[in-house]
Scaffold this motif. Structure first.
Motif, mmCIF file in Angstrom:
data_model
loop_
_atom_site.group_PDB
_atom_site.id
_atom_site.type_symbol
_atom_site.label_atom_id
_atom_site.label_comp_id
_atom_site.label_asym_id
_atom_site.label_seq_id
_atom_site.Cartn_x
_atom_site.Cartn_y
_atom_site.Cartn_z
ATOM 1 N N SER A 120 -25.007 16.303 6.833
ATOM 2 C CA SER A 120 -23.992 15.883 5.868
ATOM 3 C C SER A 120 -23.360 14.567 6.312
ATOM 4 O O SER A 120 -23.189 14.327 7.522
ATOM 5 C CB SER A 120 -22.911 16.964 5.802
ATOM 6 N N THR B 185 -20.478 14.070 6.293
ATOM 7 C CA THR B 185 -19.220 14.441 6.931
ATOM 8 C C THR B 185 -19.283 14.260 8.451
ATOM 9 O O THR B 185 -18.240 14.189 9.108
ATOM 10 C CB THR B 185 -18.851 15.887 6.509
ATOM 11 N N TYR C 295 -16.653 22.507 10.104
ATOM 12 C CA TYR C 295 -17.929 22.418 9.380
ATOM 13 C C TYR C 295 -18.718 21.179 9.818
ATOM 14 O O TYR C 295 -19.909 21.243 10.128
ATOM 15 C CB TYR C 295 -17.672 22.388 7.859
ATOM 16 N N ASN D 128 -22.617 13.134 -1.712
ATOM 17 C CA ASN D 128 -21.994 14.178 -2.550
ATOM 18 C C ASN D 128 -22.963 14.672 -3.623
ATOM 19 O O ASN D 128 -23.076 14.058 -4.688
ATOM 20 C CB ASN D 128 -20.723 13.628 -3.206
ATOM 21 N N ASN E 52 -14.116 24.078 -4.545
ATOM 22 C CA ASN E 52 -13.445 22.992 -3.819
ATOM 23 C C ASN E 52 -13.870 21.638 -4.358
ATOM 24 O O ASN E 52 -13.115 20.679 -4.313
ATOM 25 C CB ASN E 52 -13.844 23.029 -2.334
ATOM 26 N N ASN E 53 -15.113 21.561 -4.807
ATOM 27 C CA ASN E 53 -15.684 20.253 -5.142
ATOM 28 C C ASN E 53 -15.414 19.863 -6.586
ATOM 29 O O ASN E 53 -15.242 20.714 -7.461
ATOM 30 C CB ASN E 53 -17.187 20.242 -4.857
ATOM 31 N N LEU E 54 -15.397 18.551 -6.818
ATOM 32 C CA LEU E 54 -14.938 18.013 -8.093
ATOM 33 C C LEU E 54 -15.732 18.520 -9.305
ATOM 34 O O LEU E 54 -15.132 18.996 -10.277
ATOM 35 C CB LEU E 54 -14.991 16.475 -8.010
ATOM 36 N N ASN F 31 -6.761 19.157 -11.054
ATOM 37 C CA ASN F 31 -5.771 18.473 -10.225
ATOM 38 C C ASN F 31 -6.461 17.296 -9.564
ATOM 39 O O ASN F 31 -7.415 17.494 -8.789
ATOM 40 C CB ASN F 31 -5.227 19.401 -9.135
ATOM 41 N N ILE F 32 -6.011 16.091 -9.849
ATOM 42 C CA ILE F 32 -6.573 14.918 -9.167
ATOM 43 C C ILE F 32 -5.748 14.674 -7.904
ATOM 44 O O ILE F 32 -4.525 14.479 -7.973
ATOM 45 C CB ILE F 32 -6.570 13.676 -10.081
ATOM 46 N N PHE F 33 -6.465 14.678 -6.772
ATOM 47 C CA PHE F 33 -5.770 14.609 -5.488
ATOM 48 C C PHE F 33 -5.435 13.155 -5.130
ATOM 49 O O PHE F 33 -6.119 12.545 -4.315
ATOM 50 C CB PHE F 33 -6.619 15.248 -4.391
ATOM 51 N N ARG G 29 -16.492 8.217 -4.176
ATOM 52 C CA ARG G 29 -17.549 8.902 -3.426
ATOM 53 C C ARG G 29 -18.924 8.443 -3.903
ATOM 54 O O ARG G 29 -19.078 7.951 -5.025
ATOM 55 C CB ARG G 29 -17.469 10.429 -3.657
ATOM 56 N N TYR H 287 -21.898 9.864 -5.259
ATOM 57 C CA TYR H 287 -22.446 11.078 -5.889
ATOM 58 C C TYR H 287 -23.950 10.917 -6.053
ATOM 59 O O TYR H 287 -24.419 9.894 -6.547
ATOM 60 C CB TYR H 287 -21.769 11.323 -7.251
ATOM 61 N N ARG I 215 -5.173 15.304 -1.041
ATOM 62 C CA ARG I 215 -5.642 16.489 -0.306
ATOM 63 C C ARG I 215 -5.753 16.102 1.169
ATOM 64 O O ARG I 215 -6.411 15.105 1.506
ATOM 65 C CB ARG I 215 -7.001 16.913 -0.874
ATOM 66 N N ASP J 161 -8.720 14.014 3.085
ATOM 67 C CA ASP J 161 -9.561 13.208 2.192
ATOM 68 C C ASP J 161 -9.540 11.738 2.600
ATOM 69 O O ASP J 161 -8.500 11.208 3.004
ATOM 70 C CB ASP J 161 -9.049 13.294 0.747
ATOM 71 N N TYR K 9 -15.969 6.581 0.559
ATOM 72 C CA TYR K 9 -17.121 6.406 1.451
ATOM 73 C C TYR K 9 -18.400 6.422 0.653
ATOM 74 O O TYR K 9 -18.475 7.014 -0.422
ATOM 75 C CB TYR K 9 -17.146 7.408 2.612
HETATM 76 C C1 WQD Z 1 -14.671 14.384 -4.340
HETATM 77 C C2 WQD Z 1 -13.465 13.570 -4.818
HETATM 78 C C3 WQD Z 1 -11.370 14.448 -4.048
HETATM 79 C C4 WQD Z 1 -11.606 18.217 -6.280
HETATM 80 C C5 WQD Z 1 -17.157 17.452 0.282
HETATM 81 C C6 WQD Z 1 -17.290 17.739 1.753
HETATM 82 C C7 WQD Z 1 -18.468 17.001 2.330
HETATM 83 C C8 WQD Z 1 -19.755 17.300 1.547
HETATM 84 C C9 WQD Z 1 -19.541 17.062 0.085
HETATM 85 C C10 WQD Z 1 -20.857 19.186 2.563
HETATM 86 C C11 WQD Z 1 -12.398 13.362 -3.753
HETATM 87 C C12 WQD Z 1 -11.473 14.560 -5.557
HETATM 88 C C13 WQD Z 1 -11.884 16.961 -5.772
HETATM 89 C C14 WQD Z 1 -10.478 18.369 -7.137
HETATM 90 C C15 WQD Z 1 -10.034 16.010 -6.929
HETATM 91 N N1 WQD Z 1 -20.119 18.687 1.659
HETATM 92 N N2 WQD Z 1 -11.112 15.886 -6.102
HETATM 93 N N3 WQD Z 1 -9.739 17.247 -7.445
HETATM 94 O O1 WQD Z 1 -14.427 16.071 -0.312
HETATM 95 O O2 WQD Z 1 -15.898 14.081 -0.919
HETATM 96 O O3 WQD Z 1 -16.911 16.070 0.106
HETATM 97 O O4 WQD Z 1 -18.397 17.795 -0.383
HETATM 98 O O5 WQD Z 1 -21.399 18.651 3.483
HETATM 99 O O6 WQD Z 1 -18.587 17.425 3.644
HETATM 100 O O7 WQD Z 1 -16.094 17.339 2.402
HETATM 101 O O8 WQD Z 1 -16.113 16.211 -2.217
HETATM 102 O O9 WQD Z 1 -16.111 17.068 -4.515
HETATM 103 O O10 WQD Z 1 -14.367 17.920 -2.886
HETATM 104 O O11 WQD Z 1 -14.206 15.588 -3.719
HETATM 105 O O12 WQD Z 1 -9.342 15.042 -7.239
HETATM 106 O O13 WQD Z 1 -10.155 19.473 -7.606
HETATM 107 O O14 WQD Z 1 -12.816 14.330 -5.873
HETATM 108 O O15 WQD Z 1 -10.068 14.108 -3.653
HETATM 109 O O16 WQD Z 1 -11.850 12.094 -3.960
HETATM 110 P P1 WQD Z 1 -15.712 15.553 -0.792
HETATM 111 P P2 WQD Z 1 -15.205 16.795 -3.364
#
Ligand code: WQD
Ligand code: NAD
Length: 337
Positions: free
Chosen positions: A124, A126, A148, A178, A197-199, A215-217, A230, A232, A291, A294, A298
Motif C-alpha cells: 500500500s 500507506t 496497518y 486508492n 471508511n473510504n470515500l 461528511n467531507i473531512f 488522492r 484514485y 480526519r 489524513d 498524495y
Molecule cells: C480519501 C479522501 C478523505 C471518507 C485509505 C488508506 C490507505 C489505502 C487506501 C489501504 C480523503 C476523504 C473520506 C469520508 C471524506 N488503503 N473522505 N469523507 O484515507 O486516502 O486511504 O484507503 O491500503 O492506506 O488510508 O482513503 O477513501 O478514506 O479517503 O471526506 O467519509 O476522501 O479525507 O481526502 P485514504 P479514503
C-alpha cells in the motif's frame, strides 16, 4: 499458469480473479470469508463462464494452505488476504499483526514447503507516510503512521530478506494507491460491512439511503478547492497491474517494488461532482473537521511500472464513477430482494 489467490473473494481479489480467468489462467481462491461473501464466487463464474476453485481457510493455517498449494499444482501466488482498515488497526493492533504479518509468514512457509517461489504481494502507498516530496516514487523513504501501514512495511521487509537469503524467489511488492470503481458488468464491486471508511463506499451508502449524507473531512487544506486530493485507481486497472507483474516475474528473480497508481490526484469535491453528473443524483454533504492522520494530498510516480511492467492505468475518473454507479444500482437491487 495455476495461480493461488489469497483473499480472492474480497474487493480487489474478485476483480483480479475475473481478469486472470478471462486471460486463460487456472485459479484457486483461498479465503476465510472474514470480510467477504460466498455469493461472490458465483458472480465471478457468471462474469467469466469459467470454473474457479475455492477453499475456505485462514492463511495462518499453514498445513491446510500447503495442502492446497500442492494438490492444486500451484505455480504462483497473489497474496491479497489481510485486514485493511487503518482506523481499526489502531484499536486492534495485535489482531492486525497476527492476521497480516503472521499470516504472511505462514503463507511463505507453505510456499517453501510446496516449492513455489513466485509471489505478488498487495502492499500500500500507506507505507510512505508523510510525504517528503511528491509524487511518491518507489525510493521515497518509508515511515508509516499506523499499525496497518507498519504491517505492510514489515511484510515488505520480510520479503526482501527472503529474496536476499534465497535467490530462487521472484517477488513483486505492489504499492496500491486508492482503489475505486467496480467491474463493468455491475456484478461485483466494493460493499464493506458496517459504516465504511473510504470515500466511494460512503457515497454508495448515501445513494442508497443507508447514510444520510457524506461528511467531507476538511475543506481548508492547501489544495485548489481545499479538500483532500488522492490518486484514485480503477480496480480493473489494478487487476491488470497484478497480471503484468506476474507475467514479468516469470523471467525475473529477486524482490521488486512497484507503485500502482495513475500519477494524478483528484479532490474529494472533484470526485463527488463527477459522480453527481454521471448518476444524476445530488449527494448531500457537510464539511466537518479534518480526519486525524489524513494528508492534504498524495499521488504516485507511476513511471517504473510503465517502463518495466509495460503497465499503466487506462481508465479515468468518468470510468470510475460510471462503474461505481452501475454497481451501486445493482447492489441496491440485490439488497432489496
Ligand atoms: C480519501 C479522501 C478523505 C471518507 C485509505 C488508506 C490507505 C489505502 C487506501 C489501504 C480523503 C476523504 C473520506 C469520508 C471524506 N488503503 N473522505 N469523507 O484515507 O486516502 O486511504 O484507503 O491500503 O492506506 O488510508 O482513503 O477513501 O478514506 O479517503 O471526506 O467519509 O476522501 O479525507 O481526502 P485514504 P479514503
Ligand atoms: P477486502 O477486505 O475486500 O479483501 C480481503 C480478503 O481477505 C477478504 O475476502 C477477507 O475475507 C480475506 N482475509 C482476510 N484475512 C484473511 C485470513 N487470515 N485468511 C484468509 N483470508 C483472509 O480488501 P481489499 O480492498 O480487496 O484488499 C485486498 C488487499 O489489498 C489487502 O491486503 C489490503 O491491505 C490491500 N490494499 C487495499 C487497498 C484498498 O484501499 N482497498 C489499498 C492498498 C492495499
Amino acid at each position: 499458469m495455476n495461480i493461488l489467490l489469497t483473499g480472492g473473494m474480497g474487493y480487489i481479489g474478485s476483480h483480479t480473479a475475473t481478469l486472470l480467468l478471462n486471460m486463460g489462467h487456472q485459479l484457486h481462491i483461498y479465503d476465510n470469508l472474514c470480510n467477504s461473501n460466498i455469493d461472490t464466487l458465483d458472480r465471478i463464474k457468471k462474469i467469466t463462464s469459467k470454473e474457479v476453485g475455492f477453499t475456505q481457510g485462514d492463511i495462518r493455517d499453514t498445513k491446510k494452505l500447503t495442502e492446497v498449494l500442492i494438490n492444486e499444482k500451484i505455480d504462483a501466488v497473489i497474496h491479497l488476504a489481510g485486514l485493511k482498515a487503518v482506523g481499526e488497526s489502531t484499536q486492534k493492533p495485535i489482531e492486525y499483526y497476527a492476521n497480516n504479518v503472521q499470516g504472511s509468514i505462514s503463507l511463505i512457509q507453505a510456499m517453501q514447503a510446496a516449492n513455489i517461489r513466485t509471489l505478488v504481494f498487495s502492499s500500500s502507498a500507506t507505507v510512505y507516510g508523510d510525504p517528503i516530496y511528491l509524487p511518491y516514487d518507489e525510493e521515497h523513504p518509508t515511515s508509516p503512521t499506523n499499525p496497518y501501514g507498519r504491517n505492510k512495511l514489515q511484510i515488505e521487509e520480510m520479503l526482501l530478506d527472503l529474496a536476499n537469503s534465497d535467490n530462487t524467489w521472484s517477488i513483486a511488492r505492489l504499492r496500491y494507491f486508492n482503489p475505486v470503481g467496480a467491474h463493468e458488468s455491475g456484478l461485483i464491486g466494493e460493499d464493506p460491512n458496517g459504516i465504511p471508511n473510504n470515500l466511494m463506499p460512503v457515497i454508495g451508502q448515501v445513494v442508497d439511503g443507508r447514510l444520510p449524507m457524506l461528511n467531507i473531512f476538511g475543506d481548508d487544506y492547501d489544495t485548489p478547492d481545499g479538500t483532500g486530493k488522492r490518486d484514485y485507481i480503477h480496480v480493473m486497472d489494478l487487476a491488470e497491474g497484478h497480471l503484468a507483474a506476474l507475467t514479468w516475474l516469470k523471467g525475473n528473480l529477486g524482490c521488486h517494488t512497484f507503485n500502482l497508481g495513475s500519477g494524478n490526484s483528484v479532490s474529494v469535491l472533484e470526485l463527488l461532482h463527477c459522480f453527481e453528473n454521471i448518476s444524476g443524483n445530488k449527494i448531500p454533504y457537510q464539511v466537518v473537521a479534518r480526519r486525524p492522520g489524513d494528508l492534504p494530498e498524495y499521488y504516485a510516480k507511476a513511471d517504473k511500472a510503465a517502463k518495466i511492467l509495460g503497465w499503466q492505468t487506462k481508465r479515468n475518473l468518468t470510468d470510475i464513477c460510471n462503474s461505481s454507479w452501475l454497481w451501486f444500482q445493482n447492489s441496491k437491487n440485490k439488497k432489496s430482494t
